[in-house]
Enzyme design. Structure first.
Site, PDB file in Angstrom:
ATOM      1  N   THR A  50     -49.498  15.613 -15.637  1.00 16.25           N
ATOM      2  CA  THR A  50     -50.375  15.240 -14.519  1.00 16.25           C
ATOM      3  C   THR A  50     -49.697  14.247 -13.594  1.00 16.25           C
ATOM      4  O   THR A  50     -50.008  14.187 -12.401  1.00 16.25           O
ATOM      5  CB  THR A  50     -51.691  14.666 -15.061  1.00 16.25           C
ATOM      6  OG1 THR A  50     -52.281  15.626 -15.937  1.00 16.25           O
ATOM      7  CG2 THR A  50     -52.676  14.359 -13.944  1.00 16.25           C
ATOM      8  N   TYR A 140     -47.150  17.016 -28.433  1.00 21.05           N
ATOM      9  CA  TYR A 140     -47.864  17.702 -27.350  1.00 21.05           C
ATOM     10  C   TYR A 140     -47.679  19.200 -27.572  1.00 21.05           C
ATOM     11  O   TYR A 140     -46.617  19.759 -27.316  1.00 21.05           O
ATOM     12  CB  TYR A 140     -47.302  17.263 -26.001  1.00 21.05           C
ATOM     13  CG  TYR A 140     -48.090  17.723 -24.788  1.00 21.05           C
ATOM     14  CD1 TYR A 140     -49.281  18.437 -24.900  1.00 21.05           C
ATOM     15  CD2 TYR A 140     -47.635  17.422 -23.509  1.00 21.05           C
ATOM     16  CE1 TYR A 140     -49.990  18.840 -23.789  1.00 21.05           C
ATOM     17  CE2 TYR A 140     -48.333  17.815 -22.377  1.00 21.05           C
ATOM     18  CZ  TYR A 140     -49.511  18.532 -22.524  1.00 21.05           C
ATOM     19  OH  TYR A 140     -50.210  18.938 -21.402  1.00 21.05           O
ATOM     20  N   LYS A 168     -51.674  16.238 -29.293  1.00 23.55           N
ATOM     21  CA  LYS A 168     -52.466  16.633 -28.126  1.00 23.55           C
ATOM     22  C   LYS A 168     -52.528  18.144 -28.171  1.00 23.55           C
ATOM     23  O   LYS A 168     -51.523  18.833 -27.964  1.00 23.55           O
ATOM     24  CB  LYS A 168     -51.837  16.146 -26.821  1.00 23.55           C
ATOM     25  CG  LYS A 168     -52.644  16.591 -25.596  1.00 23.55           C
ATOM     26  CD  LYS A 168     -52.029  16.147 -24.285  1.00 23.55           C
ATOM     27  CE  LYS A 168     -52.846  16.690 -23.109  1.00 23.55           C
ATOM     28  NZ  LYS A 168     -52.266  16.318 -21.797  1.00 23.55           N
ATOM     29  N   ILE A 211     -56.938  13.631 -24.227  1.00 28.44           N
ATOM     30  CA  ILE A 211     -56.051  13.195 -23.143  1.00 28.44           C
ATOM     31  C   ILE A 211     -56.325  14.157 -22.003  1.00 28.44           C
ATOM     32  O   ILE A 211     -55.880  15.308 -22.021  1.00 28.44           O
ATOM     33  CB  ILE A 211     -54.576  13.223 -23.580  1.00 28.44           C
ATOM     34  CG1 ILE A 211     -54.353  12.271 -24.755  1.00 28.44           C
ATOM     35  CG2 ILE A 211     -53.667  12.856 -22.410  1.00 28.44           C
ATOM     36  CD1 ILE A 211     -52.930  12.289 -25.310  1.00 28.44           C
TER      37      ILE A 211
END
Length: 302
Positions: A50, A140, A168, A211
């Site tokens: 992001t 992740y 995540k 998240i």
């Protein structure tokens, strides 16, 4: 090793605001970070997808982490920093560099991208990184970006590694491996929802938080959603979850973080809606639709 990372609640992967001259606006970044913590975010993530980390140069990346570290130091908040890459040695160097910021509680490290290692290769990669990292690791797992999916057994094996504290989890839905993983987690290993639209069902299944890029907006509602599931208030959680899923759908109508930035700019919270190529700014239609959905979320009575 850094202070203990507590993988609970909603963490926001910060956008990188750009000034009109195209450079990162660090004052705007700090102001945004403070506002998210004011609204109840448990922590911040710097240099995530992001934040357009791939479009920032080395100096810009350091400046972004410096700014986020200042905020987290002042607020006693958790800071997670994105690190990693396709090569283990490269990821290890990035992780070693995090020791310059004592505020960093954990690193968010992607499953190696593009090279598509075997499940055993992924385990060996994280074992090597965790052995030398100055901070705990959050894996992740986002196979629609990395091209490497991991099954529940491999994720549990990762969770058994010393220094790996969570994942995540962003697999594009709630599949059988997701259910299997959350039904049999290793001790001390947490699942953080990473697909914004599916945060509510993952919390219902036992995720400890998320998240979430969408949590730049209606932050307090995402926090309330996590709190409702954690306290067993299922009716309120379901209502909030459906509303916020509609908002997230609007915010991801174009490649992230274009629409999020468009809405933040419309609110006057960042100086421009700009993203860096190859991303393009969000269309007026997508921003307007997201603003309309946000108004409905914020005006609803729980």
């Amino acid at each position: 090793m850094a202070q203990h990372f507590t993988p609970y609640g909603i963490h926001v992967p910060l956008v990188t605001p750009f000034a009109r001259d195209g450079h990162p606006d660090l004052d705007a970044l700090e102001g945004l970070a403070h506002s998210l913590l004011d609204d109840g975010a448990a922590g911040l993530v710097a240099l995530g997808t992001t934040g357009e980390v791939g479009a920032l140069d080395a100096d810009e990346r350091r400046a972004v982490v410096d700014a986020c570290a200042r905020v987290c130091r002042d607020r006693q908040a958790q800071l997670v920093v994105g690190a990693g890459g396709g090569a283990t040695a490269t990821a290890a160097r990035e992780l070693a560099g995090l020791s310059r910021w004592p505020e960093v509680r954990a690193a968010l490290v992607t499953v190696p991208v593009f090279v598509r290692p075997s499940q055993e290769g992924v385990l060996a990669h994280f074992a090597r990184l965790a052995a030398d990292s100055p901070v705990p690791l959050v894996v992740y797992h986002i196979p629609y970006r990395t091209a490497r999916s991991l099954d529940a057994a491999t994720l549990r094996a990762l969770g058994d590694l010393p220094g790996v504290v969570g994942v995540k989890h962003a697999v594009g839905g709630v599949d059988q491996d997701t259910v299997d993983l959350l039904g049999d987690l290793p001790a001390g290993f947490a699942v953080l929802a990473g697909d914004d639209v599916f945060v509510s069902p993952l919390l219902a299944l036992g995720a400890t938080g998320g998240i979430l890029a969408s949590a730049h907006l209606a932050t307090d509602r995402f926090v309330a959603l996590a709190d409702a599931w954690h306290t067993g208030d299922a009716p309120r959680a379901r209502t909030l979850g459906h509303r916020l899923a509609r908002l997230s759908t609007r915010l991801f109508a174009e490649p992230n973080p274009a629409v999020v930035k468009g809405v933040l700019h419309a609110q006057g919270r960042i100086p421009t809606p700009d993203v860096r190529l190859p991303l393009l700014p969000a269309s007026e239609e997508s921003v307007a639709a997201a603003l309309k959905e946000l108004t409905e979320v914020e005006s609803a009575i729980d």
